[in-house]
Write a protein that holds these residues in place. Sequence first.
Motif, PDB file in Angstrom:
ATOM      1  N   HIS A  11      18.504  -5.227  -6.586  1.00 45.99           N
ATOM      2  CA  HIS A  11      19.099  -5.679  -5.322  1.00 45.99           C
ATOM      3  C   HIS A  11      18.135  -6.660  -4.669  1.00 45.99           C
ATOM      4  O   HIS A  11      16.928  -6.487  -4.731  1.00 45.99           O
ATOM      5  CB  HIS A  11      19.357  -4.484  -4.419  1.00 45.99           C
ATOM      6  N   MET A  12      18.713  -7.668  -4.040  1.00 42.43           N
ATOM      7  CA  MET A  12      17.845  -8.751  -3.568  1.00 42.43           C
ATOM      8  C   MET A  12      18.152  -9.200  -2.154  1.00 42.43           C
ATOM      9  O   MET A  12      19.241  -8.984  -1.644  1.00 42.43           O
ATOM     10  CB  MET A  12      18.031  -9.988  -4.453  1.00 42.43           C
ATOM     11  N   ILE A  13      17.158  -9.842  -1.590  1.00 40.16           N
ATOM     12  CA  ILE A  13      17.344 -10.488  -0.301  1.00 40.16           C
ATOM     13  C   ILE A  13      17.030 -11.965  -0.466  1.00 40.16           C
ATOM     14  O   ILE A  13      15.988 -12.323  -1.017  1.00 40.16           O
ATOM     15  CB  ILE A  13      16.443  -9.833   0.756  1.00 40.16           C
ATOM     16  N   PHE A  14      17.971 -12.795  -0.059  1.00 40.30           N
ATOM     17  CA  PHE A  14      17.774 -14.242  -0.119  1.00 40.30           C
ATOM     18  C   PHE A  14      17.628 -14.755   1.300  1.00 40.30           C
ATOM     19  O   PHE A  14      18.533 -14.606   2.106  1.00 40.30           O
ATOM     20  CB  PHE A  14      19.004 -14.935  -0.741  1.00 40.30           C
ATOM     21  N   ARG A  15      16.486 -15.347   1.601  1.00 41.31           N
ATOM     22  CA  ARG A  15      16.290 -15.869   2.947  1.00 41.31           C
ATOM     23  C   ARG A  15      16.206 -17.383   2.910  1.00 41.31           C
ATOM     24  O   ARG A  15      15.478 -17.942   2.101  1.00 41.31           O
ATOM     25  CB  ARG A  15      14.992 -15.311   3.535  1.00 41.31           C
ATOM     26  N   GLY A  16      16.939 -18.019   3.800  1.00 39.81           N
ATOM     27  CA  GLY A  16      16.842 -19.479   3.852  1.00 39.81           C
ATOM     28  C   GLY A  16      17.967 -20.084   4.661  1.00 39.81           C
ATOM     29  O   GLY A  16      18.961 -19.415   4.954  1.00 39.81           O
ATOM     30  N   ASN A  17      17.800 -21.340   5.007  1.00 39.23           N
ATOM     31  CA  ASN A  17      18.812 -22.052   5.790  1.00 39.23           C
ATOM     32  C   ASN A  17      20.050 -22.324   4.946  1.00 39.23           C
ATOM     33  O   ASN A  17      19.990 -22.251   3.727  1.00 39.23           O
ATOM     34  CB  ASN A  17      18.227 -23.363   6.300  1.00 39.23           C
ATOM     35  N   PRO A  18      21.157 -22.649   5.627  1.00 36.18           N
ATOM     36  CA  PRO A  18      22.366 -22.975   4.863  1.00 36.18           C
ATOM     37  C   PRO A  18      22.120 -24.189   3.970  1.00 36.18           C
ATOM     38  O   PRO A  18      21.331 -25.062   4.315  1.00 36.18           O
ATOM     39  CB  PRO A  18      23.384 -23.346   5.945  1.00 36.18           C
ATOM     40  N   GLY A  19      22.768 -24.193   2.830  1.00 40.56           N
ATOM     41  CA  GLY A  19      22.667 -25.357   1.947  1.00 40.56           C
ATOM     42  C   GLY A  19      21.360 -25.440   1.194  1.00 40.56           C
ATOM     43  O   GLY A  19      20.956 -26.505   0.759  1.00 40.56           O
ATOM     44  N   THR A  20      20.664 -24.309   1.031  1.00 37.39           N
ATOM     45  CA  THR A  20      19.408 -24.355   0.286  1.00 37.39           C
ATOM     46  C   THR A  20      19.553 -23.761  -1.109  1.00 37.39           C
ATOM     47  O   THR A  20      18.576 -23.509  -1.790  1.00 37.39           O
ATOM     48  CB  THR A  20      18.280 -23.622   1.045  1.00 37.39           C
TER      49      THR A  20
END
Lengths: 324, 202
Positions: free
Chosen positions: A101-110
């Motif tokens: 299971h993962m967490i993806f952090r970042g702005n839209p469109g990345t």
Amino acid sequence: MSNIKNNSLINYKEVLDMLERGQITTAEAFVLFRELEEEQVLLRLEKNEEKLMSLDEITRELDSLIGLDKAKKLVKEIKAFVEIQKKREEEKLNTEPIVLHMIFRGNPGTGKTTVARILGKIFKEMGILEKGHLIEVERADLVGEFIGHTAQKTRDQIRKALGGILFIDEAYSLARGGEKDFGKEAIDTLVKAMEDYKDNLILILAGYQKEMEEFLNTNPGLRSRFPIQIDFEDYSIDELIKISKLMLEKREYKLSKGAEKKLRKILEQKRFKNQDKVGNARLVRNLIEKAIRMQAVRLVNKKNVSRQDLIYIQDGDLVGVDEI
Amino acid sequence: MTRCIIIGKTNVGKTLFTINFAEFLGLKKINVVLEYHDGSQHSRSYTIREARTYLTDPLPHKTLCLQIVTVNIPKGKGKKKIKLIDTSGLINGIHPDENIRKAISQTLANVRTADLILHIVDAAVIPKNGIVETLGEIDYQIAQFGQMKYGYALLANKMDLPEAERGLDKLREEFKGIYIIPVSALHKQGFNEVKKFVSRNI
């Protein structure tokens, strides 16, 4: 009807002809269609087995994405880890549980969704997931309007994602409404599903960096359940230019020298004006699509349009794009 | 472009569903491409009201060609264009009129290649006539064929009529495991669920 059935040389066209001539009823035509479809499915299955992308091909697809260095590195780590755990298992050595299971952090469109989709394919190839498909949901897909509705809705989405990845965009919005909000019920249902289907479902929570951090801080139990965390950084201006060129290339367009300069200027201004709200790759796509339309407007009334004219986007075509 | 075909027997409300669903999805004017059995095409533009007046009729077999309307369906963060294909009504048995048979054949040819199938039945007449009598062989065969395809849903129409509720129960009993959406094409009820179903499957 029965003698028609036994003739396996029959094709769709013949079924339709018989229907037109009034030799069979519509219902009978459907029966024949079904039999033909079954044959086709068998054929398709055989073909599909050959067509499946190999692990190498999928890795190449990932490598071909511009930027995303951190994500690429982590995907390779995960791949190696899973392979080694499997080898250890074969040798009857102690293995680490594979929790993905993962967490993806970042702005839209990345590139979060794109990477998730590729991960699904990789895990399928490695035999970790049965199907490897991606179900993308947001708060509205999980949270209902009355008591009991939420668990039902969330379970429906989970069921759809079984064998693949459930990708929850802006996951923190589930915790937005406080204690009494049904979002909490959705979180509980998801946590339970992570236990129940731990061998056949991967959950990815995605969203802005800052909001994700707050979300995990307020739900301390969650963090430990998501051992893999990937940060998606904003693309550099150079990367965004590369992305635009790639997008244009796929559509058989090119940027003129002047247009490239202009694009760089627009992107720099955008970044300067609203630091972290930049749409990144999505902004670039909008810019490019608008420019393509502007080029068309410029050329449509011109006499003698050359092949070069049709290919090149000029700096003037990027003018009206500032408002996006 | 994704092709979503609307099929069912005559007078179950396929055309009204198509027009009202297009309106529900935000169209003020609809541009209908009429595609005939021989391959010829015409394009006509209507306001929603005109479309309802000119394209629907209480008599069976009003629609004798494909009537194609392009609409936008929300998908993920964006929108996707799909074609809604309204078709000629299907019947049990063999129709004596060759033109109608040709129209039916055209419908079937398109059912086969469609990406999504919305199969409409009239839920309101079921309690009165009995389910097997109402549907007949044809609806059962469509349902069986549809299940083999990826995106298939059965729309129980005319839910605005009081008898329809019981008809719906009967349908649910009879078609276990099939995705049934109760709708009223007339009052645009249940359209949100149809929209979601379409969006999920494109």
